[in-house]
Design an enzyme around this catalytic site. Structure first.
Site, PDB file in Angstrom:
ATOM      1  CG  ASP A  64      -2.017   1.018   1.146  1.00 37.35           C
ATOM      2  OD1 ASP A  64      -1.713   2.213   1.208  1.00 37.35           O
ATOM      3  OD2 ASP A  64      -3.186   0.628   1.005  1.00 37.35           O
ATOM      4  CB  ILE A  65       1.256   4.106  -2.345  1.00 32.18           C
ATOM      5  CG1 ILE A  65       1.663   3.200  -3.513  1.00 32.18           C
ATOM      6  CG2 ILE A  65       2.057   5.402  -2.375  1.00 32.18           C
ATOM      7  CD1 ILE A  65       1.427   3.808  -4.881  1.00 32.18           C
ATOM      8  CD  GLU A 120      -4.468   4.085  -1.703  1.00 35.58           C
ATOM      9  OE1 GLU A 120      -4.743   4.525  -0.569  1.00 35.58           O
ATOM     10  OE2 GLU A 120      -5.250   4.170  -2.679  1.00 35.58           O
TER      11      GLU A 120
END
Length: 346
Positions: free
Chosen positions: A224-225, A267
């Site tokens: 996950d960004i 994301e």
């Protein structure tokens, strides 16, 4: 030469009805037809040429030939430019077969005399048009050596049937190519070009079955960004899309060819690691995390640095893959709770 049109037509019909793999090169799925035509008409050489653009053709490209070996992969296909052979191209564009008894003097083929006919001792030609949606798409070219030849109406009719058979196979190839494109689109994320969730679930099902048989470990990394919403809010969604595309390429650079990287959505990304232990998966996740952290994404005047939170674990081969995804997702939340930019094993 006399041919029994009824007999050779039946042979062509049987050949055309046979199941055939059209997923390879034109040479592979047209050669049996060309060899049949060569033997039936007793010519030296048979080839297929297709226009580069059916609506505004500039050249003909040689895509199959009885002179090419079966296992040869032809890289540089011979070409004929329209501007160099205007009479020949005009004849093909008319859709009418070219029955050049004397190829050297026939105005439709005499343009080839010095550049081709004399070199290969070609004396006679019979070229029949391949149609696509009623428009000339290319030509099947029958070339003979030796004495000049008067083409009989039955031979012309047979050659035209040969062109129609080629046309049908080319159409099947077009449909196969379209189906492959649609399948690819169904399994591909439009923004990043990576595989999507639909592909992941199908791929995971196959890999779980394979790993059960082999007894090897299958691991997963969820990514996950960090603070991606802040990137969108600060720079706009267009820049956010740039970041997602650049990040995807960064991940691909840090992974092995056999690793499967997919975008789950937003994301969130997932990596499936075949034949990999949890320890190996942690090494992959850490390498990727460091690679992403030190890379600056540039877009116009913007210079953006991102970090990622990763959840890592071994896929439970005895349970549905969705269970492993859920556990990896929980590990990502734990990574974020620990301050982000880290790897957590579930």
């Amino acid at each position: 030469m006399f041919i029994d049109l009824s007999e050779v037509t039946q042979r062509l019909r049987r050949m055309s009805s046979e199941e055939l793999d059209v997923s390879g090169s034109y040479q592979n799925f047209l050669l049996d037809l060309l060899n049949e035509g060569k033997d039936t008409l007793g010519v030296e050489h048979v080839s297929v040429w297709l226009f580069d653009d059916i609506t505004a053709p500039n050249k003909l490209i040689n895509v199959a030939s009885t002179q090419w070996p079966n296992d040869q992969s032809v890289i540089d296909y011979p070409e004929l430019l329209c501007e160099e052979f205007p009479n020949y191209f005009e004849a093909i564009a008319s859709g009418i077969s070219i029955d050049a008894n004397d190829a050297a003097t026939d105005p439709r083929t005499s343009e080839f005399k010095e550049s081709y006919l004399d070199v290969h001792n070609i004396t006679t030609m019979l070229d029949t048009v391949i149609f696509k949606n009623g428009i000339p798409h290319g030509v099947v070219c029958f070339e003979g050596t030796g004495e000049q030849r008067y083409w009989q109406s039955a031979e012309i009719a047979y050659a035209e049937m040969m062109a129609d058979c080629c046309s049908r196979r080319l159409l099947v190839n077009d449909l196969w190519s379209l189906q492959q494109q649609l399948t690819e689109m169904a399994f591909q994320d439009a923004l990043t070009g990576l595989k999507n969730r639909r592909y992941l679930m199908d791929y995971a099902h196959r890999e779980i079955s394979r790993h059960i048989r082999s007894g090897q470990q299958l691991s997963v990394v969820m990514i996950d960004i960090d603070h991606f919403k802040l990137i969108n809010d600060s720079y706009g969604h267009e820049i956010g899309d740039v970041v997602l595309r650049a990040f995807s390429q960064q991940c691909l650079q840090a992974l092995r060819t056999e690793d499967c990287l997919c975008r789950l959505g937003g994301e969130e990304f997932i990596i499936l690691l075949p034949n990999t232990s949890v320890e190996g998966a942690v090494e992959v996740a850490e390498r990727l995390r460091r690679h992403v952290e030190k890379h600056i994404i540039e877009s116009g005047t913007h210079h953006i640095q991102v970090t990622v939170s990763c959840g890592v674990g071994e896929v439970n081969l005895a349970k549905p893959f969705s269970q492993s995804l859920k556990e990896a997702d929980h590990a990502v939340y734990d990574a974020k709770a620990k301050g982000r930019n880290c790897v957590v094993v579930y």
